[in-house]
Design a protein around this motif. Structure first.
Motif, PDB file in Angstrom:
ATOM      1  N   GLY A 170     -24.133 -31.132  13.808  1.00 45.60           N
ATOM      2  CA  GLY A 170     -24.080 -30.160  12.724  1.00 45.60           C
ATOM      3  C   GLY A 170     -23.571 -28.779  13.056  1.00 45.60           C
ATOM      4  N   ARG A 171     -23.273 -28.479  14.329  1.00 46.99           N
ATOM      5  CA  ARG A 171     -22.749 -27.152  14.656  1.00 46.99           C
ATOM      6  C   ARG A 171     -21.354 -27.002  14.075  1.00 46.99           C
ATOM      7  NH1 ARG A 171     -19.655 -26.036  18.769  1.00 46.99           N
ATOM      8  NH2 ARG A 171     -20.343 -27.845  19.939  1.00 46.99           N
ATOM      9  N   ARG A 172     -21.049 -25.823  13.511  1.00 47.30           N
ATOM     10  CA  ARG A 172     -19.760 -25.622  12.856  1.00 47.30           C
ATOM     11  C   ARG A 172     -18.937 -24.486  13.434  1.00 47.30           C
ATOM     12  NH1 ARG A 172     -20.166 -26.955   6.473  1.00 47.30           N
ATOM     13  NH2 ARG A 172     -21.119 -28.990   6.716  1.00 47.30           N
ATOM     14  N   ILE A 173     -19.444 -23.833  14.474  1.00 47.90           N
ATOM     15  CA  ILE A 173     -18.671 -22.775  15.117  1.00 47.90           C
ATOM     16  C   ILE A 173     -18.535 -23.127  16.598  1.00 47.90           C
ATOM     17  CG2 ILE A 173     -19.375 -21.001  13.467  1.00 47.90           C
ATOM     18  CD1 ILE A 173     -21.333 -19.956  15.546  1.00 47.90           C
ATOM     19  N   PRO A 174     -17.588 -22.499  17.318  1.00 49.55           N
ATOM     20  CA  PRO A 174     -17.432 -22.806  18.745  1.00 49.55           C
ATOM     21  C   PRO A 174     -18.713 -22.542  19.529  1.00 49.55           C
ATOM     22  CG  PRO A 174     -15.615 -21.457  17.962  1.00 49.55           C
ATOM     23  CD  PRO A 174     -16.611 -21.521  16.854  1.00 49.55           C
ATOM     24  N   ILE A 175     -18.979 -23.367  20.502  1.00 56.15           N
ATOM     25  CA  ILE A 175     -20.226 -23.244  21.275  1.00 56.15           C
ATOM     26  C   ILE A 175     -20.296 -21.910  22.018  1.00 56.15           C
ATOM     27  CG2 ILE A 175     -19.456 -24.340  23.426  1.00 56.15           C
ATOM     28  CD1 ILE A 175     -22.212 -25.891  23.257  1.00 56.15           C
ATOM     29  N   SER A 176     -19.134 -21.360  22.377  1.00 54.02           N
ATOM     30  CA  SER A 176     -19.109 -20.078  23.078  1.00 54.02           C
ATOM     31  C   SER A 176     -19.593 -18.935  22.182  1.00 54.02           C
ATOM     32  CB  SER A 176     -17.696 -19.770  23.567  1.00 54.02           C
ATOM     33  OG  SER A 176     -16.809 -19.704  22.470  1.00 54.02           O
ATOM     34  N   LYS A 177     -19.498 -19.097  20.876  1.00 49.94           N
ATOM     35  CA  LYS A 177     -19.930 -18.058  19.941  1.00 49.94           C
ATOM     36  C   LYS A 177     -21.262 -18.378  19.288  1.00 49.94           C
ATOM     37  CE  LYS A 177     -15.260 -16.608  19.039  1.00 49.94           C
ATOM     38  NZ  LYS A 177     -14.238 -16.270  18.063  1.00 49.94           N
ATOM     39  N   ALA A 178     -21.797 -19.556  19.524  1.00 50.11           N
ATOM     40  CA  ALA A 178     -23.037 -19.990  18.886  1.00 50.11           C
ATOM     41  C   ALA A 178     -24.248 -19.309  19.519  1.00 50.11           C
ATOM     42  CB  ALA A 178     -23.163 -21.499  18.980  1.00 50.11           C
ATOM     43  N   VAL A 179     -25.386 -19.405  18.845  1.00 49.21           N
ATOM     44  CA  VAL A 179     -26.631 -18.745  19.243  1.00 49.21           C
ATOM     45  C   VAL A 179     -27.668 -19.803  19.581  1.00 49.21           C
ATOM     46  CG1 VAL A 179     -28.396 -17.122  18.461  1.00 49.21           C
ATOM     47  CG2 VAL A 179     -26.117 -16.988  17.529  1.00 49.21           C
ATOM     48  N   GLU A 180     -28.587 -19.466  20.467  1.00 47.80           N
ATOM     49  CA  GLU A 180     -29.647 -20.407  20.809  1.00 47.80           C
ATOM     50  C   GLU A 180     -30.746 -20.378  19.752  1.00 47.80           C
ATOM     51  OE1 GLU A 180     -32.841 -21.323  24.388  1.00 47.80           O
ATOM     52  OE2 GLU A 180     -31.125 -20.023  24.774  1.00 47.80           O
ATOM     53  N   ASN A 181     -30.928 -21.493  19.090  1.00 46.82           N
ATOM     54  CA  ASN A 181     -31.985 -21.708  18.092  1.00 46.82           C
ATOM     55  C   ASN A 181     -32.143 -20.567  17.077  1.00 46.82           C
ATOM     56  OD1 ASN A 181     -32.629 -24.183  19.322  1.00 46.82           O
ATOM     57  ND2 ASN A 181     -33.907 -23.131  20.814  1.00 46.82           N
ATOM     58  N   PRO A 182     -31.137 -20.306  16.248  1.00 45.28           N
ATOM     59  CA  PRO A 182     -31.295 -19.278  15.215  1.00 45.28           C
ATOM     60  C   PRO A 182     -32.226 -19.774  14.106  1.00 45.28           C
ATOM     61  CG  PRO A 182     -29.240 -20.437  14.884  1.00 45.28           C
ATOM     62  CD  PRO A 182     -29.837 -20.959  16.167  1.00 45.28           C
ATOM     63  N   THR A 183     -32.839 -18.844  13.406  1.00 50.61           N
ATOM     64  CA  THR A 183     -33.704 -19.214  12.283  1.00 50.61           C
ATOM     65  C   THR A 183     -33.060 -18.759  10.977  1.00 50.61           C
ATOM     66  OG1 THR A 183     -34.940 -17.146  12.316  1.00 50.61           O
ATOM     67  CG2 THR A 183     -35.771 -18.948  13.707  1.00 50.61           C
ATOM     68  N   ALA A 184     -33.516 -19.329   9.885  1.00 51.50           N
ATOM     69  CA  ALA A 184     -32.987 -18.974   8.574  1.00 51.50           C
ATOM     70  C   ALA A 184     -33.308 -17.517   8.237  1.00 51.50           C
ATOM     71  CB  ALA A 184     -33.555 -19.907   7.516  1.00 51.50           C
ATOM     72  N   THR A 185     -34.469 -17.040   8.647  1.00 48.12           N
ATOM     73  CA  THR A 185     -34.826 -15.649   8.352  1.00 48.12           C
ATOM     74  C   THR A 185     -33.949 -14.676   9.136  1.00 48.12           C
ATOM     75  OG1 THR A 185     -36.622 -15.805   9.966  1.00 48.12           O
ATOM     76  CG2 THR A 185     -37.203 -16.096   7.666  1.00 48.12           C
ATOM     77  N   GLU A 186     -33.551 -15.050  10.352  1.00 49.29           N
ATOM     78  CA  GLU A 186     -32.635 -14.200  11.117  1.00 49.29           C
ATOM     79  C   GLU A 186     -31.266 -14.138  10.437  1.00 49.29           C
ATOM     80  OE1 GLU A 186     -34.217 -14.699  15.722  1.00 49.29           O
ATOM     81  OE2 GLU A 186     -32.823 -16.179  14.912  1.00 49.29           O
ATOM     82  N   ILE A 187     -30.779 -15.271   9.969  1.00 50.59           N
ATOM     83  CA  ILE A 187     -29.492 -15.310   9.273  1.00 50.59           C
ATOM     84  C   ILE A 187     -29.580 -14.477   7.998  1.00 50.59           C
ATOM     85  CG2 ILE A 187     -27.836 -16.793   8.076  1.00 50.59           C
ATOM     86  CD1 ILE A 187     -28.716 -19.034  10.051  1.00 50.59           C
ATOM     87  N   GLN A 188     -30.660 -14.630   7.266  1.00 52.81           N
ATOM     88  CA  GLN A 188     -30.857 -13.861   6.041  1.00 52.81           C
ATOM     89  C   GLN A 188     -30.889 -12.362   6.356  1.00 52.81           C
ATOM     90  OE1 GLN A 188     -34.722 -14.248   4.263  1.00 52.81           O
ATOM     91  NE2 GLN A 188     -34.039 -13.510   2.285  1.00 52.81           N
ATOM     92  N   GLY A 189     -31.562 -11.986   7.407  1.00 52.07           N
ATOM     93  CA  GLY A 189     -31.691 -10.573   7.773  1.00 52.07           C
ATOM     94  C   GLY A 189     -30.368  -9.919   8.134  1.00 52.07           C
ATOM     95  N   VAL A 190     -29.566 -10.580   8.967  1.00 47.85           N
ATOM     96  CA  VAL A 190     -28.303  -9.961   9.384  1.00 47.85           C
ATOM     97  C   VAL A 190     -27.298  -9.919   8.239  1.00 47.85           C
ATOM     98  CG1 VAL A 190     -28.589 -10.525  11.824  1.00 47.85           C
ATOM     99  CG2 VAL A 190     -27.301 -12.079  10.381  1.00 47.85           C
ATOM    100  N   CYS A 191     -27.320 -10.916   7.368  1.00 45.19           N
ATOM    101  CA  CYS A 191     -26.389 -10.923   6.224  1.00 45.19           C
ATOM    102  C   CYS A 191     -26.772  -9.877   5.188  1.00 45.19           C
ATOM    103  CB  CYS A 191     -26.332 -12.307   5.588  1.00 45.19           C
ATOM    104  SG  CYS A 191     -25.514 -13.532   6.616  1.00 45.19           S
TER     105      CYS A 191
END
Length: 138
Positions: free
Chosen positions: A32-53
Motif C-alpha cells: 500500500g505504500r504510494r511514495i518512494p521509500i526514501s521519502k516515506a516516514v516510519e509508521n505515520p498516524t492519521a492524526t499526524e497527517i491531519q495535523g500537518v495538512c
C-alpha cells in the motif's frame, strides 16, 4: 441542481483520501505504500497527517469510522479543489504532492522528536530495573 452539487470538488465526498499506509516506509508498494521509500516516514498516524495538512492551510478532516482495508489506521480526507474547480493551494496540485509534503513534515513534528529522545531514556531505565529484579529473585 442536486447533481451539480454532488459533483462539486468542494463536496466532502470529492476530497482526496490519504491513509497512513501510503506514507509508511515499513510497507512495500504491494502493501500500500504510494511514495518512494526514501521519502516515506516510519509508521505515520492519521492524526499526524491531519495535523500537518491543516497547519499548512488545507481543509482536512479525519474519518474515524473509515479504515484502510489491511490496517487499523483511519482515513484522512483533504480538499484539493474549491467549488469552482480551482486549487485551494497552488503548491498542492495533486494527491501525490500532498502525500510528499506530509511525509517530509511529519518527522519534524515535536511529538516525533520528543518520542525519539524519551524512548531511549525509558528503555535504559527499564533495562536497569529488570536486572535489579532478576538479581533479587536469585
Amino acid at each position: 441542481m442536486a447533481c451539480a452539487a454532488a459533483r462539486s470538488p468542494a463536496n466532502q465526498d470529492r476530497f482526496i483520501c490519504i491513509y497512513p499506509a501510503y506514507l509508511n516506509n515499513k510497507k512495500t508498494i504491494a502493501e500500500g505504500r504510494r511514495i518512494p521509500i526514501s521519502k516515506a516516514v516510519e509508521n505515520p498516524t492519521a492524526t499526524e497527517i491531519q495535523g500537518v495538512c491543516s497547519a499548512v492551510g488545507l481543509n482536512v478532516f479525519l474519518e474515524k469510522n473509515k479504515m484502510h482495508s489491511r490496517e487499523w489506521n483511519r482515513r484522512v480526507r483533504v480538499q484539493l479543489k474549491q467549488e469552482d474547480g480551482s486549487l485551494c493551494l497552488v503548491q498542492f496540485p495533486s494527491r501525490k504532492s500532498v502525500m510528499l509534503y506530509a511525509a517530509e513534515t511529519i518527522p519534524k513534528l515535536k511529538t516525533r522528536t520528543q518520542k525519539a529522545g524519551g524512548a531511549d531514556q525509558s528503555l535504559q531505565q527499564g533495562e536497569g530495573s529488570k536486572k535489579g529484579k532478576g538479581k533479587k529473585k536469585k
